[in-house]
Scaffold this active site. Sequence first.
Site, PDB file in Angstrom:
ATOM      1  N   TYR A  56       0.945  -2.121  -0.137  1.00  0.00           N
ATOM      2  CA  TYR A  56       0.228  -0.013   0.230  1.00  0.00           C
ATOM      3  C   TYR A  56       0.890   1.253   0.096  1.00  0.00           C
ATOM      4  O   TYR A  56       2.433   1.122   0.452  1.00  0.00           O
ATOM      5  CB  TYR A  56      -0.686   0.152   1.580  1.00  0.00           C
ATOM      6  CG  TYR A  56      -2.322  -0.127   1.280  1.00  0.00           C
ATOM      7  CD1 TYR A  56      -2.976   0.622  -0.200  1.00  0.00           C
ATOM      8  CD2 TYR A  56      -2.943  -0.897   1.596  1.00  0.00           C
ATOM      9  CE1 TYR A  56      -4.840   0.174  -0.467  1.00  0.00           C
ATOM     10  CE2 TYR A  56      -4.507  -1.832   1.368  1.00  0.00           C
ATOM     11  CZ  TYR A  56      -4.791  -0.927   0.349  1.00  0.00           C
ATOM     12  OH  TYR A  56      -6.404  -1.088   0.057  1.00  0.00           O
ATOM     13  N   GLU A  58      -0.779   4.747  -0.094  1.00  0.00           N
ATOM     14  CA  GLU A  58      -1.524   6.002  -0.546  1.00  0.00           C
ATOM     15  C   GLU A  58      -1.052   7.335  -0.712  1.00  0.00           C
ATOM     16  O   GLU A  58       0.029   7.354   0.669  1.00  0.00           O
ATOM     17  CB  GLU A  58      -2.511   5.666   0.346  1.00  0.00           C
ATOM     18  CG  GLU A  58      -3.855   4.995  -0.205  1.00  0.00           C
ATOM     19  CD  GLU A  58      -5.080   4.805   0.946  1.00  0.00           C
ATOM     20  OE1 GLU A  58      -5.050   5.316   1.782  1.00  0.00           O
ATOM     21  OE2 GLU A  58      -5.627   3.740   0.790  1.00  0.00           O
ATOM     22  N   ASP A 202      -7.495  14.037 -24.787  1.00  0.00           N
ATOM     23  CA  ASP A 202      -7.101  12.212 -24.363  1.00  0.00           C
ATOM     24  C   ASP A 202      -6.613  11.475 -25.548  1.00  0.00           C
ATOM     25  O   ASP A 202      -7.180  11.550 -26.570  1.00  0.00           O
ATOM     26  CB  ASP A 202      -8.836  11.753 -24.357  1.00  0.00           C
ATOM     27  CG  ASP A 202      -9.186  10.536 -23.597  1.00  0.00           C
ATOM     28  OD1 ASP A 202      -8.053   9.897 -24.092  1.00  0.00           O
ATOM     29  OD2 ASP A 202     -10.111  10.289 -23.460  1.00  0.00           O
ATOM     30  N   THR A 228      -4.268   6.662 -21.537  1.00  0.00           N
ATOM     31  CA  THR A 228      -4.209   4.794 -20.946  1.00  0.00           C
ATOM     32  C   THR A 228      -3.016   4.917 -21.595  1.00  0.00           C
ATOM     33  O   THR A 228      -2.313   5.332 -22.232  1.00  0.00           O
ATOM     34  CB  THR A 228      -4.784   4.056 -21.192  1.00  0.00           C
ATOM     35  OG1 THR A 228      -4.954   4.092 -23.566  1.00  0.00           O
ATOM     36  CG2 THR A 228      -6.764   4.548 -20.740  1.00  0.00           C
ATOM     37  N   LYS A 231      -2.549   0.750 -24.562  1.00  0.00           N
ATOM     38  CA  LYS A 231      -2.496   0.506 -26.275  1.00  0.00           C
ATOM     39  C   LYS A 231      -1.679   1.342 -26.973  1.00  0.00           C
ATOM     40  O   LYS A 231      -0.541   0.085 -27.069  1.00  0.00           O
ATOM     41  CB  LYS A 231      -3.929   1.636 -26.732  1.00  0.00           C
ATOM     42  CG  LYS A 231      -5.102   1.645 -25.075  1.00  0.00           C
ATOM     43  CD  LYS A 231      -6.416   3.018 -26.027  1.00  0.00           C
ATOM     44  CE  LYS A 231      -7.192   2.347 -25.148  1.00  0.00           C
ATOM     45  NZ  LYS A 231      -7.171   3.231 -24.068  1.00  0.00           N
ATOM     46  N   ARG A 237      -1.979  -2.402 -18.316  1.00  0.00           N
ATOM     47  CA  ARG A 237      -3.461  -1.888 -18.392  1.00  0.00           C
ATOM     48  C   ARG A 237      -3.421  -0.345 -17.328  1.00  0.00           C
ATOM     49  O   ARG A 237      -3.530  -1.194 -16.371  1.00  0.00           O
ATOM     50  CB  ARG A 237      -4.549  -2.191 -18.220  1.00  0.00           C
ATOM     51  CG  ARG A 237      -4.321  -3.783 -19.198  1.00  0.00           C
ATOM     52  CD  ARG A 237      -6.151  -4.018 -19.336  1.00  0.00           C
ATOM     53  NE  ARG A 237      -6.861  -3.787 -19.231  1.00  0.00           N
ATOM     54  CZ  ARG A 237      -6.918  -3.277 -20.756  1.00  0.00           C
ATOM     55  NH1 ARG A 237      -6.639  -4.555 -21.548  1.00  0.00           N
ATOM     56  NH2 ARG A 237      -7.148  -3.029 -21.621  1.00  0.00           N
TER      57      ARG A 237
HETATM   58  N1  DSN Z   1     -12.604   0.837 -24.509  1.00  0.00           N
HETATM   59  C1  DSN Z   1     -11.504   1.752 -24.995  1.00  0.00           C
HETATM   60  C2  DSN Z   1     -11.291   1.604 -27.051  1.00  0.00           C
HETATM   61  O1  DSN Z   1     -11.439   0.605 -26.958  1.00  0.00           O
HETATM   62  O2  DSN Z   1     -11.123   2.261 -27.354  1.00  0.00           O
HETATM   63  C3  DSN Z   1     -11.490   3.025 -24.655  1.00  0.00           C
HETATM   64  O3  DSN Z   1     -12.114   2.766 -23.216  1.00  0.00           O
END
Ligand code: DSN
Length: 434
Positions: A56, A58, A202, A228, A231, A237
């Site tokens: 942990y 925090e 974003d 994120t 990707k 993730r």
């Molecule tokens: N779920 C993601 C995507 O596939 O683009 C976006 O959050």
Amino acid sequence: MTRESDPALSATDPEIAGLIGAEVRRQADTVKLIPSENYVSRAVLEATGTVLTNKYSEGYPGRRYYEGQQVIDQIETIAVERAKALFGVDHANVQPYSGSPANLAVYLAFLKPGEKVLGMALPMGGHLTHGWSVSATGTWFSSVRYGVEQETGRVDMDKVREIALAERPRLIFCGGTAVPRIIDFPAFASIAREVDAVLVADIAHIAGLIAGGAHPSPVGHADVISTTTHKTLRGPRGAMLMCDAAHAKAIDKAVFPGLQGGPHNHTTAAIAVALKEAAAPEFRAYAAAIVANAKALAEGLSSRGFDLVSGGTDNHLVLIDLTSKDIAGKPAAKALDRAGLETNYNTVPFDTRKPFDPSGIRIGTPAVTSRGMGPAEMDQIAGWFDEVVGAAKTGDEDTIERVRKEVLELTSAFPAPGVCPGVGRTPRLSGRCR
Ligand code: DSN
């Protein structure tokens, strides 16, 4: 676990071990065309599966609510510094659990409930958290939307400006999940300044392209950058929020204690590893290859008579409108999956069908590029796509079965990073695991 069989897990829980093994095999044997997915390196996987999950933490480095942070503080600081260096930002917060919590933290930082957000409509390519009605962001806040033009499939920035001037949102989101074209960050920034709104870029889908110089950066234009990490950036993730020094305190307070508890330290370590990989010279070549492959795939589909939203792509993503092919996205995606081509059905702008049974399919090239495939393989995939969609219409399972076999030949020639089928079972394959 990257392998088909892991001794400790198999002994403790053979059921879950077996299922993970099956997923390793599935990932090895299929062509992943979902544009928001990728294959992380073994180094990233190894960092994820560590004792860091036991801790942990925090708070932030040097300011924690738990003792025993001698190591965690160093790891989080390295991740933060690497994010700052890679993207050229003043401040980075690497703690958001994923993209939706990251975006929610932005609302918490800058908006009060009921205040107004302007984002791209979900069916036009936006994201749920940009104020769409079924998301908390669309129910707790007042939301207005922009979209793309029916003729061009592209955003008309004059229209976005008109909406912003009429609606005076406090927050504006640019970016999305089904946007095949370059995002005009300077134009969004100019609109945000005019209406005194906070601009959030974003970049979840395109973070790796930006890091690799294959898409313009929002740095210097957006007040906050949300992404994120799993990707095109090819990390675990997770998510990050980046901003200039002036917004750092608000962002940090919103993530913790505003929204989250303890950070996922194993993820933080894996983000640090992914950021190091993304700073390497070969990542620039990877980012350029993603775009070249997407253009080749788009060309291969166009030449076979498929309608592409906006006519093509500038990035990693191709959005196909199947209306003219007289088949919906869902049955086509399911047939493609049977053939070993993994896609997702998706709404297209001005879709007349429902979101769970839409007209389109969304594909992309981050994962196939990670396997080392190039334009020749993209044309092959476009050919299979055409055959399988045709076969889905006529119920021709023989063709789908034949394509499935051909796909297996391709996947065995291009092993996926981090995915090690046969390791622990078939030693001859272990040397190919990277
Ligand atoms: N779920 C993601 C995507 O596939 O683009 C976006 O959050």
